[in-house]
Structures are given as C-alpha cells and as structure tokens.
Enzyme design. Structure first.
Site, PDB file in Angstrom:
ATOM      1  N   PHE A 124       0.814  -1.217   0.000  1.00 57.16           N
ATOM      2  CA  PHE A 124       0.000   0.000   0.000  1.00 57.16           C
ATOM      3  C   PHE A 124       0.846   1.265   0.000  1.00 57.16           C
ATOM      4  O   PHE A 124       0.391   2.316   0.427  1.00 57.16           O
ATOM      5  CB  PHE A 124      -0.989  -0.010   1.179  1.00 57.16           C
ATOM      6  CG  PHE A 124      -1.703  -1.319   1.332  1.00 57.16           C
ATOM      7  CD1 PHE A 124      -2.579  -1.747   0.354  1.00 57.16           C
ATOM      8  CD2 PHE A 124      -1.459  -2.142   2.413  1.00 57.16           C
ATOM      9  CE1 PHE A 124      -3.221  -2.974   0.462  1.00 57.16           C
ATOM     10  CE2 PHE A 124      -2.093  -3.371   2.530  1.00 57.16           C
ATOM     11  CZ  PHE A 124      -2.971  -3.781   1.548  1.00 57.16           C
ATOM     12  N   ILE A 183       2.300  -7.340  -5.406  1.00 58.13           N
ATOM     13  CA  ILE A 183       2.055  -6.893  -4.019  1.00 58.13           C
ATOM     14  C   ILE A 183       0.801  -7.526  -3.429  1.00 58.13           C
ATOM     15  O   ILE A 183       0.349  -7.134  -2.366  1.00 58.13           O
ATOM     16  CB  ILE A 183       1.994  -5.354  -3.928  1.00 58.13           C
ATOM     17  CG1 ILE A 183       0.975  -4.763  -4.911  1.00 58.13           C
ATOM     18  CG2 ILE A 183       3.352  -4.761  -4.198  1.00 58.13           C
ATOM     19  CD1 ILE A 183       0.812  -3.263  -4.764  1.00 58.13           C
ATOM     20  N   ARG A 229      -9.261  -1.924 -20.694  1.00 59.73           N
ATOM     21  CA  ARG A 229      -9.716  -3.311 -20.787  1.00 59.73           C
ATOM     22  C   ARG A 229      -9.449  -4.011 -19.460  1.00 59.73           C
ATOM     23  O   ARG A 229      -8.341  -3.904 -18.901  1.00 59.73           O
ATOM     24  CB  ARG A 229      -8.939  -4.014 -21.896  1.00 59.73           C
ATOM     25  CG  ARG A 229      -9.353  -5.441 -22.153  1.00 59.73           C
ATOM     26  CD  ARG A 229      -8.523  -5.978 -23.305  1.00 59.73           C
ATOM     27  NE  ARG A 229      -8.771  -7.377 -23.586  1.00 59.73           N
ATOM     28  CZ  ARG A 229      -7.939  -8.124 -24.309  1.00 59.73           C
ATOM     29  NH1 ARG A 229      -6.834  -7.584 -24.821  1.00 59.73           N
ATOM     30  NH2 ARG A 229      -8.213  -9.381 -24.533  1.00 59.73           N
ATOM     31  N   ASN A 262      -8.508  -8.985 -15.645  1.00 57.13           N
ATOM     32  CA  ASN A 262      -9.031 -10.157 -14.950  1.00 57.13           C
ATOM     33  C   ASN A 262     -10.157  -9.653 -14.049  1.00 57.13           C
ATOM     34  O   ASN A 262      -9.910  -8.888 -13.121  1.00 57.13           O
ATOM     35  CB  ASN A 262      -7.910 -10.817 -14.128  1.00 57.13           C
ATOM     36  CG  ASN A 262      -8.389 -12.026 -13.331  1.00 57.13           C
ATOM     37  OD1 ASN A 262      -9.508 -12.069 -12.830  1.00 57.13           O
ATOM     38  ND2 ASN A 262      -7.519 -13.012 -13.199  1.00 57.13           N
ATOM     39  N   THR A 307      -9.558 -10.299 -10.156  1.00 66.05           N
ATOM     40  CA  THR A 307      -8.574  -9.485  -9.435  1.00 66.05           C
ATOM     41  C   THR A 307      -8.949  -8.003  -9.484  1.00 66.05           C
ATOM     42  O   THR A 307      -8.702  -7.271  -8.528  1.00 66.05           O
ATOM     43  CB  THR A 307      -7.148  -9.702  -9.983  1.00 66.05           C
ATOM     44  OG1 THR A 307      -7.144  -9.428 -11.379  1.00 66.05           O
ATOM     45  CG2 THR A 307      -6.686 -11.117  -9.748  1.00 66.05           C
ATOM     46  N   LYS A 325      -5.323   0.197 -18.485  1.00 68.48           N
ATOM     47  CA  LYS A 325      -4.968   1.430 -17.805  1.00 68.48           C
ATOM     48  C   LYS A 325      -4.451   1.075 -16.406  1.00 68.48           C
ATOM     49  O   LYS A 325      -4.609  -0.057 -15.947  1.00 68.48           O
ATOM     50  CB  LYS A 325      -6.204   2.346 -17.655  1.00 68.48           C
ATOM     51  CG  LYS A 325      -6.752   2.871 -18.964  1.00 68.48           C
ATOM     52  CD  LYS A 325      -7.961   3.771 -18.751  1.00 68.48           C
ATOM     53  CE  LYS A 325      -7.542   5.155 -18.243  1.00 68.48           C
ATOM     54  NZ  LYS A 325      -8.676   6.136 -18.341  1.00 68.48           N
ATOM     55  N   GLY A 326      -3.871   2.050 -15.732  1.00 69.01           N
ATOM     56  CA  GLY A 326      -3.514   1.852 -14.329  1.00 69.01           C
ATOM     57  C   GLY A 326      -4.773   1.928 -13.490  1.00 69.01           C
ATOM     58  O   GLY A 326      -5.705   2.643 -13.819  1.00 69.01           O
ATOM     59  N   GLU A 376      -5.092   2.180  -7.264  1.00 71.56           N
ATOM     60  CA  GLU A 376      -5.423   3.090  -6.168  1.00 71.56           C
ATOM     61  C   GLU A 376      -6.734   3.839  -6.350  1.00 71.56           C
ATOM     62  O   GLU A 376      -7.208   4.477  -5.410  1.00 71.56           O
ATOM     63  CB  GLU A 376      -4.296   4.103  -5.982  1.00 71.56           C
ATOM     64  CG  GLU A 376      -3.050   3.481  -5.415  1.00 71.56           C
ATOM     65  CD  GLU A 376      -1.865   4.407  -5.570  1.00 71.56           C
ATOM     66  OE1 GLU A 376      -1.509   5.052  -4.586  1.00 71.56           O
ATOM     67  OE2 GLU A 376      -1.298   4.492  -6.679  1.00 71.56           O
TER      68      GLU A 376
END
Lengths: 297, 722
Positions: free
Chosen positions: B233, B458, B613, B616, B619, B685-686, B689
């Site tokens: 984190f 992580i 996109r 998964n 997750t 994309k990211g 967070e």
C-alpha cells in the site's frame, strides 16, 4: 520461564500454593497479549487447559456451575437458552478464534474493567467459586472486582467456576465498540430481570475502574415496577421511566477519556444502552406467560 | 478462441498462498542466519548524550550491538530515498521510534532481550507533532517530481466573485498508517562482495539502487529477491533505513542477518499518510457550471525531507473549470517522514468531493448532475486529453445499479425504525505514471513457456494477470505458461506502486511473448519437417499451444513440435514504456446511522470505473473490494493517535488502530466500462489506487444525507455525530 502443565485441578492448586507468583493461562487471549507486548514477565505459566474438570458445566442445586475453562463458544452454543445474557456478551468477544479459546474464568482472572462478561455476571448475581489448597469459597461478583485489573483472589487461589441462576426472565447485554467487531468495549451494559425477587440487576462495563453495578438504577426501577404492580400485570414502561433508568445507569459510571472514547461519550452512550436494553428485556417480559399483551409487541 | 485476458481466472499463486507454500522474505531460511533487532528512540527531538550497551552485550548469544558510535559509516542516498538521513550515523534524533541501536544475536529472543537492556540518555528538545503545534510555520515547498506545489489557471478570485453560489470549508484527515499484513523484513546474505537481499519491497530495482548507494558498492553486486509480498500500500515502495542497516551489519559481521520489523516499529519505520488539512472553495453559476476551484492545503513534512505526497491534481484533472488555484503547503514536524499511501491523491479529492456535495445543496442540484455538468477530459495544464471520457458512463453504471434516481435529497428523509438512512456519492480518480519495463520469454522444447520480469506482485494479482497476458500473446493454455517475478536478475521493471504495474508490465510481457511466438512461427515455416513449411508467417495463428494456417486449419504444428525439432529453447525479450494516464470512476454509498449512539454502518457500496480493458475480472473486483472497505476505515475509524506531549504513537497495533473488519464491510458491487485503452498493447490502464480515493467523501456525504450533519474532520467517529 517455566511452563507448568497440571492435569488435575488439585495439582494446579498445589502448584499455585507452592509458587503463588505463577500466572495461570487458559485461552491466553489476555495473557499472551501481555507477554507479547512485554508488559509482564512471569517466572512461570500455569497451563489450565489440560484440566478436564474446568471445562465442564452442570446444574448445581438451583444454579448452573460453569467451569472456569468453558470457552465462550460453548456458552453460546450450549447455554444460550439458560444464560442468555452471558451468551449475548460472549458473542461480542473478539473473533471466532478468540471465542474458541477465551473463557469466562479468564475474563475474571484478568479483571479488566472492559471485560465483556463482567456486567452480565454482576447483573445476574453470579458467584465466583475460587479454590486453593486451603479450601473453596464463593465470592459474589459484586465483591470480586477491586480495581483496574485487580480482583479478590488470594495469591494461592485459582478460579474454579462461576455459579449463575438459569434465567427466569429476560436478560440483555449491549456494547458500544469503535468498530463493528473485534474491539474492546467503549462501554457496555447488562440488565437482568429478577421477577421472583421483584428486582432488576443492572451493571456497567468499561466505564469505571472496575465493572460496576448501577445500584441507583436498580433501586429506582424496582420501586417503579413494584409500585405500579407491573411484575404481576406487565404493561409497557413509560418513556420517562426508561429514560430515568438510563440516566441513573450513566451516573453509576466514572469514565475517563481514552483512545476508545471520551468520558462524555461513555456517559451518553451508557444512558442509551441502559434505556434500550431495559426496553428490549421488558418487551420480552411482556410477551411471555399468560400476561401476554398486544400493546407490548 | 475467447481471449484469456479479462477472464476471471483464479490466482495462479492462490494455492501456494493458502497452503503456506508461498515464501515471504521473513520465511527465508538461510543456514547460519543471525537475528537483528532495532532499539528505537523514546524521544522525538534532541541528541543522544550517552548510550550504554554493557548489559546488552552481556546477554548470552549476542553477537554485536551497533550504535551511532560503532555502526559502519554509510552514505545517505539521494531522493527517492525518502528519509534525508541514515540512522546510527550520528547522535541526532529526528523522531520518536528512530533506530538508536542495532542488535544482532543468535536468536530473535536474545536480540530483543539485549535491545531492551540498552541504556540511552538524551538531551531532549520540545517536539511538535501536529499541524496545530506549528501555527504559521507552513511554507511552500520547492517543486517535487510531480512539479510545482502551486497551480494557477485563469482568475480564481474573479471566478469566486462571479459565482452564484459558493462553498468555503476546511476539511481534515489525520495521520494514517498502511498496515500491510506482512510487516517489512530483510534477510541480508553476503557471499564475498556479492549481496543477496531477501526483501519485502514493492521495488526490487530501487532497493538494489539505494542499497548500492548507501554501501558504496556497484549496483550489480546486489541481487534482490521478492517472490511474494503480503501487501504494501506504499509502505514498501521506498527503501527505508532498516534495509540499509541490515545490509551493512551483515557485511560487517560476515554473517547473514534477518530483520523483521515488529508491527509497532512499522508505525515509525515505513512512512505514513501525513496529517492533512485543506481549505476548499468552490463556486458555481446558477446552472451548476463551476466558476472556480481553490484548494489550499497544508500537510505534515519532516525536518529532514520536504517532498509533498498528498497531492491535489484532482483540483484540475476531473472537472473543467476556467479558474483554478491549488497550493500545497507543508509544515515541518518532529515526526517520521511521511510517504505515499494508497492513495496519495485521495485526501485532496475527499475534500473536493465533499465540497461539491455541499455545493449541490447550495444550488439545489443533484450531486451526480453537478458532476456530469462539469466533468472534463481536457487537462488545463497542457490542453491534452486526460482519459476521463468514460466518467459519465461510470456515473450512470453505478448510479443506476444503486438506484440513485429514487433518492430524495432532503437530509433525514429516509429512516428505518430508529436508524437514519443516507445515500451519498463521489467521483474517484487516480493518475498513473509512465514506467519502463522489460520482459523475457522462453519457449522450451517441451512446449512450455517461461516468462520473467523484474516486477513485483504486491498481492494484487501480477502473477495471474501476466500469466494471462503471456498465454494470450503466445496462443497457449495458461497451464503451459509460468510467470516469474521478484528477482533483479530478471529484466528490470519499475516499482509496484502508483497504480502502474499492469499498465507498464503488460506491455513488455506482451511484446516479449509476441516476439517469441513470431520466432517460433519463423522456425516452423523454415522447417521442412513442419506441416507449415513454406507458409507465409502472417497467415499463421497460434491457439491452445498449436500453430495453424488460417487458410487451411488442417495444416498445423505445435509449439512443442517446432521447438523440440529446433533442439533448443526459443527466447525473446520485449521492452515497453507505458503512456501515463488518469483513471476515474464513481462510488455510491448507503449508510445507516444510529442517531442516539452516533454509530454508522456502511450497508451498501456500488462503484464503476473505466480501467481500460479489464485484465481479470476477479482481481479487478478484488481491488475494488479492498479500496471500498479501506475507504470505510478512512471515513469512520482509522486514526494514528500521537501523544502531543511525548510524541509517541499511542495505538501502534491492530487493536488500537482500527482497520475495518468483516462486520464493517458493506455489500459491494463493482462495474467496469471495459473498453481497451488505445495506448496500451493489451488495452490496460492503471487502476490499483483509484478505488478508495472518493469513498470517504461518499460516506461523509451519505452521513450528511442521513443526519443533516456535515462532518469535515475525518474519521467520523461516533462522538462527532451526537
């Protein structure tokens, strides 16, 4: 550090007589925290978990004798009908893992003002059976808690059991925490109706140096109930009665500010808990027996 | 063949994790290992006058006790090492909990016993530990890696003057700690001048770099291994002193040393989210069009480092407004250096999203309509597209699923028995940066593939998602592919932080896998023994581990066939630099409030995000669950309490620092727009967070709707609602 593993209670008492400084450990839910944080370094631990007789409960005269080593989960599962208040408090203890290990005996041994079962034991007039090689004695719960984490045990004594009457009337317990589970109480409250004695037991937790009976609240309510003949012909309680009971319960506390809550919040919340638990218990009482009243539903 | 990417496949490392087969840094067994323990300062500011280790050294099993007088000299690494100093190099104390001695013993218990016997005397100076301790000491720090600390666009004063309605309020949040389940651990093993570090880090390559700088050794003499992480984190993204000290002590003693921070030490050793206070002023025209956004914030910095981590880009990245002023002040306090914590963009956005809720009531406008009216896809800094184009769709997806259209906006208008019910919402937003990564893929003669990248997992699912990416690019079933990470001997990647791992690493893994596939196709068409001999490579597809001629699918070969006839494995590499971006979404929250006790329960949470996109669905959903539940803690319970007199943290444990438990977790629904991002080879994309950034505001807004009480100081504990 020695780790002593007696297999009988007599053996445990003999050890405790010989080495009064040993620290008894049952579920370990308090002791292990203290050890991990290095708050205490006992010379020896006295493991009580191999002593079968401590893990049994049975009727004893008019009472139930609950061995000091009976874990919370068994109180919930096996005694929930006969000791509803104690079972409610047990349900609020920690997590399932903690309830599998932790015991009422341990709660009494630690004598934390925040221990969840204490208000119930006080409200239900529990007797604590303590033993030593010198013999056995009964200590009323009201005389058991002497100060912050101090109880009435002599150095050579161990807690054998608690004795409680099977509930003849509704009991309630409620607790405020800083989250919805896995917390030490900010404050807690227990109420038990004793119609056969024409009185009510009430006690506050986590709001004074010790768990404490709310005597003024008990006396006020006993008077109100008797004067109005409500034990015999139950009717809904007046809001003013419930509110006054709550105020008196809050006055029984002498809370402090700490990381879990402020003294002011504790007083306020205790009044709410007392009012509510009394309301729930009395509603149940109204709904039982021949005097069932629609207006109470 | 339906694509593997996107499928909700279970974690490939799940079995290892739940059976104890996954080896974390602290699980590393090294023959002859010795145990390190830190003794830490009990004052926050001052100097050590004397330090007596006589008793500690007499404890049986103790090998060495290092103090600032005896510790090997180290170089203070430059930024991004976040601390500004290395402990045990001089007598100065910068914060409570700073290491003052490093004990090494044969057993952990011996080391702990010795550490407790060290007698340290200090000259203590008065310490300041809260923003309120230092009124008027705030200053504008110099520009950081993200740019200047002040951003002005248009004429904010005029925008506020011309506003039909305004909200001007101060919002605050306390110090927070990350609390990963796995506390940080380091096992340092020297073999001659070669160092192997078994480390719980979100960045093996940064660890390699910073440790090399501190020890003045070449970077290539250090190997860092992090096969598994029990959460981070942000707490494990930088390199903290305990790692440097352990490496140095192990070198000095010529023995392997293992150090595992205690939970309490995690509260002073690995960063925290700084105490934060912001004045947010927003103005709008009658129709809801924003005329100004002003965000003046102040946050805790340390005496030794002035980088600002709680950043305000949401002030100009989400809503189009002609007049914007964001200013990020800081104040130096005698606390450990703060750092980023999922999400550093959250605190500022929480204030903005609460202010917009207040503005919606001033305007008499629905909060969702207010946001739709103002959202933007253009960055006012450079006029370029941000990537927010699907935010309206997120608001619709989540809002419809939540039933937002049935909301009566009047506070206290919904109740159930004693309980007040409230509905609130907020936009969620987080940026992700560009990070270079490289990967290597090998197809063996048995037809199995091995992919390697020096990234980290992580706990978010990197192993799983990259196995999917590799398998899809190769046209192999997932069980023919193994993905390995967490080793600096692998091709390098960036840190697993700032929501960038999937966006960055998926590109290089995809490229390497495609290159390996192309190499195998080239072998096949050149191989007279292959049914594909002589075919045009671009007419060949790969599926399920086989190679087909598209025009005649009876002509097929297999990876195993081609590579085994070739007689040796086929390898390829790929490198990629992702395009930075911005990820947005929206969360909708229902709370039930007991007005007599002030108790809040979050009962329902619905959120939708545009994450490109979906790699998964399982997750990705887990990221939402984690963010939502953590947002409950942020809003209601989490608060690192620091004693103003002793500067000590009062609740450095999971009993006193209240993260949400199961009973606090609401029912959560997560939706995704699921449209590929065109800048990414695989469309990603990211994301990591973004879920959490708006949740505390949505909860606070829901509490306002339930109770009519606007609580601007988090956490919203029970006493504040009486």
């Amino acid at each position: 550090m020695d780790f002593l593993i007696p297999s009988t209670f007599a053996e445990a008492l003999a050890i405790k007589a010989e080495r009064p400084e040993v620290v008894p450990i049952a579920g370990g839910t308090d002791v292990m925290v203290e050890l991990n944080f290095d708050h205490r370094r006992p010379t020896a631990l006295l493991d009580l978990t191999r002593i079968a007789e401590l893990t049994e409960w049975a009727p004893s005269e008019n009472l139930l004798r609950v061995g000091a080593g009976v874990p919370y989960v068994r109180i919930i599962d096996e005694l929930g009908d006969r000791l509803p208040g104690l079972a409610m408090a047990s349900r609020t203890v920690g997590s399932p893992q903690i309830r599998n290990r932790g015991t009422v005996g341990g709660n009494l041994g630690a004598a934390s003002p925040a221990g969840d079962t204490h208000p119930v034991l006080l409200a239900c007039d529990a007797q604590v059976e303590v033993a030593s090689v010198r013999g056995t004695r009964m200590i009323p719960a009201a005389e058991f808690y002497l100060g912050v984490k101090r109880n009435a045990l002599e150095p050579d004594e161990l807690i054998a059991a608690v004795h409680l009457a099977p509930a003849a009337a509704p009991q309630q317990f409620s607790k405020v925490g800083t989250r919805n589970a896995m917390v030490i109480a900010v404050c807690s409250f227990a109420v038990a109706l004793h119609p056969e004695q024409g009185r009510v037991g009430a006690a506050v937790g986590s709001a004074a140096p010790t768990p404490r009976r709310a005597l003024a609240a008990e006396e006020f309510l006993a008077g109100e109930l008797s004067d109005a003949g409500l034990w015999e012909s139950p009717k809904p309680l007046l809001d003013s009665v419930r509110r006054r009971f709550g105020e008196l319960a809050a006055e029984a506390a002498s809370p402090i500010d700490d990381v879990r809550g402020t003294a002011a919040y504790r007083r306020h919340a205790l009044a709410v808990l007392a009012r509510r638990t009394l309301g729930w218990a009395w509603q149940d009482y109204c709904g039982t027996g021949e005097t069932r009243s629609q207006s109470c539903a | 063949m339906s694509p593997l990417i996107g499928r909700a496949v279970p974690r490939v490392d799940g079995h290892a994790k739940v059976t104890g087969g996954a080896r974390y840094a602290a699980d590393t067994h090294v023959p002859g290992v010795t145990y390190g323990t830190l003794a830490t300062s009990t004052i926050a500011r001052g100097t050590i006058t004397t330090i007596d280790t006589t008793l500690a050294q007499a404890v049986p099993g103790v090998i060495a006790v290092f103090t600032h007088l005896t510790m090997p000299r180290l170089v203070t690494p430059p930024s991004p090492y976040p601390k500004g100093f290395v402990p045990l190099q001089d007598a100065t104390i910068h914060h409570n909990g700073q290491p003052v001695a490093y004990v090494v013993a044969q057993t952990l218990e011996q080391a702990q016993e010795a550490a407790a016997l060290i007698d340290v005397r200090y000259h203590a100076e008065p310490a300041k530990v809260a923003i309120d301790d230092a009124p008027g000491e705030e200053f504008l720090p110099p520009p950081g890696p993200e740019g200047p600390q002040e951003f002005v666009h248009g004429d904010p004063a005029a925008g506020l003057a011309n506003a039909h309605k305004k909200v001007d309020a101060t919002y605050s949040s306390p110090v927070h700690h990350h609390n990963p389940i796995e506390t940080s651990a380091t096992v340092a093993v020297w073999d001659g001048d070669q160092l192997t570090l078994h480390e719980s880090t979100q960045s093996i390559s940064l660890t390699q770099q910073i440790v090399a700088q501190a020890l003045s050794v070449p970077q290539n003499t250090i190997r860092v291994l992090t096969p598994f992480l029990g959460g981070g984190f942000g707490s494990k993204a930088p390199v903290w002193p305990h790692t440097l000290l352990t490496a140095a002590v192990a070198r000095q003693l010529r023995k392997p040393v293992k150090l595992v921070l205690t939970r309490a030490q995690m509260y002073t050793s690995s960063g925290h989210r700084a105490e934060f206070r912001q004045q947010v002023t927003v103005g709008a025209a009658k129709d809801g069009t924003l005329t100004a956004i002003v965000n003046i914030s102040n946050q805790q910095l340390s005496r030794t480092e002035q980088r600002v981590f709680n950043t305000s880009e949401s002030s100009w990245m989400v809503y189009g407004c002609p007049n914007i002023h964001a200013k990020q002040l800081g104040v130096r306090l005698d606390l450990p250096t703060p750092h980023f914590m999922r999400s550093p963009e959250g605190p500022a956005l929480v204030g903005l999203e609460m202010a917009l809720d207040e503005l919606s009531y001033e305007l008499g406008m629905d909060p969702v309509a207010l946001r739709l009216k103002n959202y933007t896809d253009l960055n006012p800094e450079n006029g370029q597209k941000i990537g927010n184009q699907n935010l309206p769709e997120c608001l619709k997806l989540a809002g419809d699923a939540f039933g937002w259209s049935r909301r009566n906006p009047t506070p206290r208008s919904m109740r159930d028995g004693n309980e007040l019910i409230g509905w609130g919402m907020a936009t969620e937003a987080h940026s992700y940066h560009a990070r270079a990564s490289s990967a290597w893929v090998q197809i063996d003669t048995d037809g199995h593939a091995l992919a390697r990248c020096g990234t980290q997992d992580i706990g978010t699912g990197t192993y799983t998602v990259m196995t999917q990416v590799t398998a899809e690019a190769l046209g192999m079933p997932m069980n023919s592919v193994r993905f390995e990470l967490g080793d600096t001997n692998f091709p390098a990647a960036g840190f697993s932080a700032a929501s960038v791992t999937v966006s960055s690493v998926s590109g290089s893994v995809d490229k390497a896998a495609r290159a390996a596939r192309d190499a195998v196709i080239a072998l096949a068409v050149a191989d007279p023994h292959s049914p594909l001999h002589g075919a045009a490579p671009d007419r060949i597809v790969t599926e399920h581990g086989f190679l087909f001629l598209t025009d005649d699918r009876t002509r097929r070969d297999s990876y195993q066939g081609v590579v085994s006839r070739h007689g040796k494995p086929v390898e390829a590499t790929g490198s990629f630099l992702n395009v930075p971006g911005y990820t947005t979404g929206a969360s909708f929250i229902e709370v039930r409030v007991d007005p007599w006790l002030g108790r809040v329960r979050v009962t329902r949470a619905v959120a939708a995000y545009d994450i490109g996109r979906v790699m998964n669905h399982r997750t990705a959903r887990s990221q939402v669950l984690g963010g939502m539940i953590w947002g409950v803690g942020y809003a209601l319970t989490e608060h690192t309490m620091i004693d103003r007199h002793t500067a000590r943290i009062v609740n450095p444990n999971l009993s006193g620092y209240l993260v949400p438990v199961n009973a606090d977790a609401p029912k959560i629904e997560a939706f995704f727009v699921d449209k590929p991002d065109p800048t990414s080879p695989v469309g990603a994309k990211g994301f990591g967070e973004a879920p959490i950034t708006g949740v505390p505001a949505a909860i606070s807004n829901a509490i306002y709707h339930a109770t009519g009480r606007r609580i601007r100081d988090l956490p919203i504990t029970q006493d504040k609602l009486l």
